[in-house]
Motif scaffolding. Structure first.
Motif: not given
Length: 470
Positions: A71-77, A50-53, A91-95, A165-175
């Motif tokens: 990882p499975l990014l989750v937008d908790d908003r 869960p990505a929080g802010d 998922p097997a766990a939640v971070l 963070p719920a969508f894969d295009v966030v990885y362009r921004d992130l990486l």
């Protein structure tokens, strides 16, 4: 991280609460890696984040990957979507980024994914029920390497993170910044969810690279019309058709920017085509360009389409996804997406052709060809004609019944919608919609695309309120 070793004191991440150097970021990544490793989860286990802010997201994502987990990014908003994604993803766990803990879910059937899986993402739902897609780690890095080289990025380049963070295009921004020694500037939710705040934030942070969806960026322009972002050097659009008219508007707000139009479904990993829009571009639909290295495009015929101008786009690439999560897709989905011998073949939902310049042009989705009273109507053509009108910022055309095609536009006042009919009829002829409605703002999906199902639901409610049969 090689980047951190070369530039340990350079700024890596900028948030509303401060900055992290690359040395600071590596320390956070190592802490998350060690916590994940001590959890006892087997390699390849799916871990929800869960990505929080969003501020802790870079270190958490990289830490999960460093521990050999997926990882499975989750937008908790977005609580409804988050709950659906967690239920389907198993998922097997939640971070928990806010507490620094790894919580096993206790699910007896928690997911464990094959070697090579880099992340899991769920589709937006714009084409039906969201599907779980297993992203390739190598494919993700191949795209980032291509983009770094294409843009010629140098250490210190400031890149915006505005994507949910719920969508894969966030990885362009992130990486993109973190793999090139640049600065990742993370917009707070109060910025990225308020269109009037985005352009001033880009200017305040002197952002040089931004990824955007056309309809959402049109809203940024409309809500902050006097803001200029002189620092912006690269704008990369994706997710929707891009029209030259919007590019011209965007360049007035960002006069020094280069504009690139990207295309590629989530199943093929981020983007597989790119086109640099020329300074003097046609006002109409822009191509999505030529395939990235290793990618090929072919076309399938569309049965009973009423047209042969555009055919169904099929993409083949070694850098595509590894497939869908079991139990999250239909048999037809599995037939359209196949991974064999290190190559992904995906039969998309899009219609396209290759133009005289060898660039791929996407005309719309296969299901945007609909029958009305026995003849075909191209909903994508209707949207293109509407978007070409000066008063229209964005448009979405839907079919409610076989005799009711409705165009909904964003921009003009409700009373002005009647004035759009004459120019639309001149451009469309027999494709003219039955009704034209204007709204202050189209419903959008969290990723920025027009929410077609949301628009259909609003129209059906309106029909019910009017007492007419839907």
């Amino acid at each position: 991280m090689r980047t951190a070793a070369r530039h340990p004191e350079h700024t890596a991440v900028v948030t509303a609460h401060g900055r992290l150097t690359y040395r600071d970021l590596v320390r956070q990544v190592e802490r998350w890696r060690d916590r994940c490793a001590s959890s006892g989860l087997p390699p390849g286990s799916l871990v929800a984040v869960p990505a929080g802010d969003g501020e802790a997201l870079p270190a958490a994502f990289l830490g999960v990957r460093a521990a050999g987990l997926v990882p499975l990014l989750v937008d908790d908003r977005q609580p409804t979507r988050a709950a659906d994604v967690l239920a389907a993803g198993r998922p097997a766990a939640v971070l928990r980024v806010e507490t620094g803990e790894i919580e096993p879910t206790g699910a007896p059937d928690g997911r464990s994914l094959p070697a090579g899986a880099g992340y899991v993402v769920f589709s937006s739902g714009s084409q039906g029920t969201p599907k779980g897609i297993v992203g390739s780690a190598a494919g993700l890095l191949a795209f980032i390497d291509w983009e770094i080289g294409e843009l010629g990025l140098a250490p210190g380049t400031r890149v915006a993170m505005l994507t949910s963070p719920a969508f894969d295009v966030v990885y362009r921004d992130l990486l993109l910044p973190l793999c090139s020694g640049g600065e990742l500037h993370i917009a707070a939710p109060a910025v990225r969810t308020v269109p009037a705040a985005v352009l001033p934030w880009l200017a305040e942070h002197a952002i040089e690279v931004v990824h955007a969806v056309p309809s959402l960026s049109a809203r940024w322009l409309a809500d902050a019309p006097s803001t200029t972002v002189d620092s912006l050097r690269h704008t990369l659009f994706a997710g929707e058709p891009l029209y030259g008219r919007h590019v011209r508007r965007w360049r007035r707000a960002a006069p020094s920017t280069r504009v690139v139009n990207l295309y590629g479904p989530s199943e093929t990993t981020l983007a597989k085509f790119g086109y640099e829009v020329p300074d003097e571009c046609d006002p109409g639909l822009q191509p999505v360009g030529k395939p990235l290295p290793g990618t090929a495009v072919t076309f399938d015929d569309i049965a009973s389409s009423g047209t042969t101008d555009f055919r169904q786009v099929v993409i083949t690439t070694p850098d595509g996804s590894l497939g869908y999560l079991p139990d999250t897709c239909s048999d037809d989905d599995l037939d359209r997406l196949r991974r064999a011998d290190g190559v992904t073949r995906f039969r998309t939902s899009d219609r396209g052709r290759v133009d005289d310049g060898s660039n791929l042009v996407i005309a719309g989705r296969v299901d945007s060809l609909v029958k009305r009273r026995g003849t075909f109507v191209d909903l994508a053509r209707v949207e293109a004609a509407a978007t070409a009108l000066p008063a229209v910022r964005a448009a979405c055309c839907v079919q409610l019944t076989t005799s009711d095609v409705v165009l909904v536009v964003e921009g003009p006042s409700p009373d002005a919608a009647a004035g759009l009919r004459r120019p639309l009829h001149a451009a469309l002829g027999s494709d003219m919609p039955d009704r034209v409605l204007a709204v202050p703002a189209l419903p959008l999906l969290p990723g920025g695309k027009a929410d077609r199902r949301g628009i259909e639901e609003l129209l059906n409610l309106e029909v019910a309120d009017d007492g007419r049969a839907p």
